[in-house]
Design a protein around this motif. Sequence first.
Motif, mmCIF file in Angstrom:
data_model
loop_
_atom_site.group_PDB
_atom_site.id
_atom_site.type_symbol
_atom_site.label_atom_id
_atom_site.label_comp_id
_atom_site.label_asym_id
_atom_site.label_seq_id
_atom_site.Cartn_x
_atom_site.Cartn_y
_atom_site.Cartn_z
ATOM 1 N N UNK A 42 34.901 90.997 29.884
ATOM 2 C CA UNK A 42 34.950 89.863 28.976
ATOM 3 C C UNK A 42 36.364 89.637 28.452
ATOM 4 N N UNK A 43 37.049 90.691 28.069
ATOM 5 C CA UNK A 43 38.436 90.572 27.596
ATOM 6 C C UNK A 43 39.326 90.054 28.714
ATOM 7 N N UNK A 44 39.133 90.543 29.919
ATOM 8 C CA UNK A 44 39.930 90.085 31.060
ATOM 9 C C UNK A 44 39.718 88.596 31.310
ATOM 10 N N UNK A 45 38.459 88.139 31.233
ATOM 11 C CA UNK A 45 38.161 86.723 31.445
ATOM 12 C C UNK A 45 38.799 85.859 30.356
ATOM 13 N N UNK A 46 38.747 86.319 29.124
ATOM 14 C CA UNK A 46 39.344 85.567 28.017
ATOM 15 C C UNK A 46 40.849 85.462 28.204
ATOM 16 N N UNK A 47 41.498 86.564 28.547
ATOM 17 C CA UNK A 47 42.949 86.545 28.754
ATOM 18 C C UNK A 47 43.333 85.670 29.945
ATOM 19 N N UNK A 48 42.539 85.732 30.989
ATOM 20 C CA UNK A 48 42.799 84.910 32.176
ATOM 21 C C UNK A 48 42.674 83.424 31.840
ATOM 22 N N UNK A 49 41.653 83.075 31.081
ATOM 23 C CA UNK A 49 41.460 81.681 30.699
ATOM 24 C C UNK A 49 42.577 81.213 29.770
ATOM 25 N N UNK A 50 42.986 82.073 28.847
ATOM 26 C CA UNK A 50 44.091 81.725 27.953
ATOM 27 C C UNK A 50 45.376 81.483 28.733
ATOM 28 N N UNK A 51 45.620 82.325 29.711
ATOM 29 C CA UNK A 51 46.809 82.170 30.549
ATOM 30 C C UNK A 51 46.742 80.868 31.344
ATOM 31 N N UNK A 52 45.563 80.580 31.884
ATOM 32 C CA UNK A 52 45.382 79.373 32.687
ATOM 33 C C UNK A 52 45.533 78.108 31.838
ATOM 34 N N UNK A 53 45.176 78.161 30.560
ATOM 35 C CA UNK A 53 45.216 76.983 29.697
ATOM 36 C C UNK A 53 46.444 76.934 28.799
ATOM 37 N N UNK A 54 47.445 77.710 29.115
ATOM 38 C CA UNK A 54 48.660 77.688 28.301
ATOM 39 C C UNK A 54 49.292 76.300 28.327
ATOM 40 N N UNK A 55 49.240 75.643 29.483
ATOM 41 C CA UNK A 55 49.811 74.299 29.597
ATOM 42 C C UNK A 55 49.148 73.332 28.643
ATOM 43 N N UNK A 56 47.835 73.517 28.415
ATOM 44 C CA UNK A 56 47.074 72.625 27.554
ATOM 45 C C UNK A 56 47.560 72.732 26.105
ATOM 46 N N UNK A 57 47.754 73.952 25.639
ATOM 47 C CA UNK A 57 48.260 74.149 24.277
ATOM 48 C C UNK A 57 49.688 73.627 24.152
ATOM 49 N N UNK A 58 50.499 73.854 25.182
ATOM 50 C CA UNK A 58 51.881 73.366 25.154
ATOM 51 C C UNK A 58 51.914 71.833 25.137
#
Length: 156
Positions: A42-58
Motif C-alpha cells: 500500500x505504501x509503495x502504491x501511494x508513493x508510486x501514484x504521488x510520483x506519477x502525479x507530481x506534474x499535476x501538483x506542479x
Amino acid sequence: MNPQDPFSQLRDIHLPDPGGFWPPAPGWWMLAILAMAVSAALIWQILKRRQRNRWFRAAWSELALLESSAAPNARWFLLLNTLLKQAARERYPESHPEALTGEAWVEFLLATAPTHRVASRPVAEALVESAWRPSVSTEPDQALAFARLWLGGQKC
C-alpha cells in the motif's frame, strides 16, 4: 484417609499453568507477515501514484502563479498555453500534444476537457489565438476558468 477406599488416594484436579502471550502461535506470525506485506504494498502504491502525479501538483501551483499575475497581454496567454501543453504532454504522451498548434490544439483541448465542450469552444479558441496575436480576444479570468476546468479533469 481410609486405606481401603481407593478414591481417597486421588488428588484434586490441577489446572495447567496459563500460557504466556509469548511466543505467539504460528497463525499470529503469518497474520503479522501478511499485514506487513499489505502495508508495504500500500505504501509503495501511494508513493508510486504521488510520483506519477507530481506534474499535476506542479501544474496547479504554476496556474496559481499565473492567476496572481493575470494580465490581458499575449505573453501571459503564451505562458498559460505553455502550461497547458506541458500538462497535456505529461498526461497524454502518446498524442504528442506539444506539437499541436492552432485549430488542432483547440480540438485537442476540447476533446480532453471533462465537460462543457460546446460552451468552452470560444474561450479555448481565444486562449490559443491570444498567445500569438498582439491584441487579446478574451479576458484572463475566462482563460483561467477554462484552464482550471481542463486541469481538473486530468486527475490520475
